[in-house]
Design an enzyme around this catalytic site. Structure first.
Site, PDB file in Angstrom:
ATOM      1  N   HIS A 144       0.840  -1.205   0.000  1.00 21.48           N
ATOM      2  CA  HIS A 144       0.000   0.000   0.000  1.00 21.48           C
ATOM      3  C   HIS A 144       0.875   1.254   0.000  1.00 21.48           C
ATOM      4  O   HIS A 144       0.614   2.201  -0.741  1.00 21.48           O
ATOM      5  CB  HIS A 144      -0.884   0.034   1.259  1.00 21.48           C
ATOM      6  CG  HIS A 144      -1.901  -1.062   1.340  1.00 21.48           C
ATOM      7  ND1 HIS A 144      -2.115  -1.790   2.485  1.00 21.48           N
ATOM      8  CD2 HIS A 144      -2.774  -1.553   0.428  1.00 21.48           C
ATOM      9  CE1 HIS A 144      -3.073  -2.677   2.287  1.00 21.48           C
ATOM     10  NE2 HIS A 144      -3.491  -2.564   1.038  1.00 21.48           N
ATOM     11  N   LYS A 192     -16.478  -7.221   5.388  1.00 14.68           N
ATOM     12  CA  LYS A 192     -15.490  -7.771   6.322  1.00 14.68           C
ATOM     13  C   LYS A 192     -15.969  -7.409   7.722  1.00 14.68           C
ATOM     14  O   LYS A 192     -15.771  -6.285   8.190  1.00 14.68           O
ATOM     15  CB  LYS A 192     -14.102  -7.194   6.030  1.00 14.68           C
ATOM     16  CG  LYS A 192     -13.620  -7.562   4.627  1.00 14.68           C
ATOM     17  CD  LYS A 192     -12.265  -6.965   4.296  1.00 14.68           C
ATOM     18  CE  LYS A 192     -11.877  -7.238   2.844  1.00 14.68           C
ATOM     19  NZ  LYS A 192     -10.698  -6.495   2.400  1.00 14.68           N
ATOM     20  N   SER A 249      -3.151  -7.810   2.903  1.00  9.38           N
ATOM     21  CA  SER A 249      -3.501  -7.620   4.326  1.00  9.38           C
ATOM     22  C   SER A 249      -3.921  -8.945   4.949  1.00  9.38           C
ATOM     23  O   SER A 249      -3.588  -9.251   6.096  1.00  9.38           O
ATOM     24  CB  SER A 249      -4.646  -6.616   4.461  1.00  9.38           C
ATOM     25  OG  SER A 249      -4.233  -5.367   3.999  1.00  9.38           O
TER      26      SER A 249
HETATM   27  P1  ADP Z   1      -9.756  -3.504  -0.446  1.00  5.93           P
HETATM   28  O1  ADP Z   1     -10.335  -4.381   0.605  1.00  5.93           O
HETATM   29  O2  ADP Z   1     -10.565  -2.289  -0.744  1.00  5.93           O
HETATM   30  O3  ADP Z   1      -9.269  -4.207  -1.691  1.00  5.93           O
HETATM   31  P2  ADP Z   1      -7.062  -3.404   0.419  1.00  5.93           P
HETATM   32  O4  ADP Z   1      -6.591  -2.739   1.659  1.00  5.93           O
HETATM   33  O5  ADP Z   1      -6.943  -4.877   0.355  1.00  5.93           O
HETATM   34  O6  ADP Z   1      -8.498  -2.881   0.244  1.00  5.93           O
HETATM   35  O7  ADP Z   1      -6.326  -2.793  -0.852  1.00  5.93           O
HETATM   36  C1  ADP Z   1      -6.394  -1.439  -1.173  1.00  5.93           C
HETATM   37  C2  ADP Z   1      -5.703  -1.196  -2.493  1.00  5.93           C
HETATM   38  O8  ADP Z   1      -4.332  -1.536  -2.392  1.00  5.93           O
HETATM   39  C3  ADP Z   1      -6.238  -2.016  -3.656  1.00  5.93           C
HETATM   40  O9  ADP Z   1      -6.180  -1.238  -4.827  1.00  5.93           O
HETATM   41  C4  ADP Z   1      -5.275  -3.145  -3.761  1.00  5.93           C
HETATM   42  O10 ADP Z   1      -5.221  -3.679  -5.074  1.00  5.93           O
HETATM   43  C5  ADP Z   1      -3.990  -2.437  -3.426  1.00  5.93           C
HETATM   44  N1  ADP Z   1      -2.986  -3.374  -2.949  1.00  5.93           N
HETATM   45  C6  ADP Z   1      -3.134  -4.340  -2.022  1.00  5.93           C
HETATM   46  N2  ADP Z   1      -1.988  -5.021  -1.858  1.00  5.93           N
HETATM   47  C7  ADP Z   1      -1.080  -4.472  -2.710  1.00  5.93           C
HETATM   48  C8  ADP Z   1       0.294  -4.749  -3.025  1.00  5.93           C
HETATM   49  N3  ADP Z   1       0.950  -5.718  -2.456  1.00  5.93           N
HETATM   50  N4  ADP Z   1       0.876  -3.961  -3.953  1.00  5.93           N
HETATM   51  C9  ADP Z   1       0.188  -2.986  -4.551  1.00  5.93           C
HETATM   52  N5  ADP Z   1      -1.102  -2.682  -4.317  1.00  5.93           N
HETATM   53  C10 ADP Z   1      -1.725  -3.410  -3.405  1.00  5.93           C
END
Ligand code: ADP
Length: 169
Positions: A17, A41, A128
C-alpha cells in the site's frame, strides 16, 4: 489541483500500500488515502479510528498525502474530495477482474476515472489478509508493514494473548 483518491480497507496497511501511495504522490498534487469500513469484512483487526491514526503516522513524511476514514459510497468520497481519479494497485491478473468491475461501476455511477498502478514484483505477494494470518500465529511481519504498523500489531498480539490467558484462568 489534481487530487488522487486511494481507497482501501488497509487492515492492516502494508508496504505494498505504501508503495502505491508514494508513487501516486508523484502523479497528483494531493493524494487522499481513504480508510474504508468494509461491510463485507465483519470483524476488522483494527477499527476505523485505529487505522486512520496509524495511517497518519505512516505517511507523515509525505506532505501531499492526507488521510480520511469513511463508511460511505466511494464515489461520494471522490466527489467530496474533488478527485480527478481513484487510484488502485494491481498485484496480479487475479486482482484484475474485481478491480475492472469496480472501476466500471464507479465510472457508471459518477463518471470518475480509475487508474491502476502495477506493484513492483517484490511486493506483489503482499496482502492484508496474509499479514493478518502470519500475525495471528505469532509470525514475524516486520518485513511486510511499516514500523508504526508493526508496533501496533505487536501491541495487539500481546493484548490478545493476555485476554486469552485471562479466559483460561
Ligand atoms: P480492499 O479491501 O478495498 O481491496 P485493500 O486494503 O486490500 O483494500 O487494498 C487497497 C488497495 O491496495 C487495492 O487497490 C489493492 O489492489 C492495493 N494493494 C493491495 N496489496 C497491494 C500490493 N501488495 N501492492 C500494490 N497494491 C496493493
Amino acid at each position: 489541483m489534481k487530487v488522487g483518491l486511494f481507497p482501501g480497507s488497509f487492515d492492516p496497511f502494508h508496504n505494498g500500500h505504501l508503495e502505491i501511495v508514494e508513487r501516486a504522490s508523484h502523479l497528483f498534487d494531493e493524494v487522499v488515502v481513504a480508510a474504508l469500513r468494509n461491510p463485507q469484512k465483519s470483524s476488522p483487526l483494527f477499527d476505523l479510528e485505529e487505522r486512520q491514526a496509524m495511517l497518519e503516522q505512516v505517511v507523515s513524511h509525505l506532505p501531499s498525502v492526507r488521510i480520511v476514514s469513511v463508511s460511505t459510497l466511494l464515489v461520494n468520497v471522490a466527489r467530496d474530495v474533488g478527485a480527478l481519479a481513484i487510484v488502485r494497485g494491481l498485484r496480479a491478473v487475479s486482482d484484475f477482474e474485481a478491480e475492472m468491475q469496480m472501476a466500471q461501476m464507479n465510472n457508471h455511477l459518477s463518471g470518475v476515472e480509475t487508474i491502476f498502478i502495477p506493484t513492483s514484483p517484490e511486493r506483489s505477494f503482499l496482502a492484508s489478509k496474509l499479514v493478518r494470518e502470519v500475525w495471528r500465529f505469532g509470525g514475524d511481519v516486520s518485513d511486510f508493514v511499516p514500523k508504526v504498523v508493526a508496533e501496533h500489531l505487536a501491541a495487539k498480539y500481546e493484548q490478545r494473548r493476555q485476554s486469552q490467558k485471562g479466559d483460561e484462568e
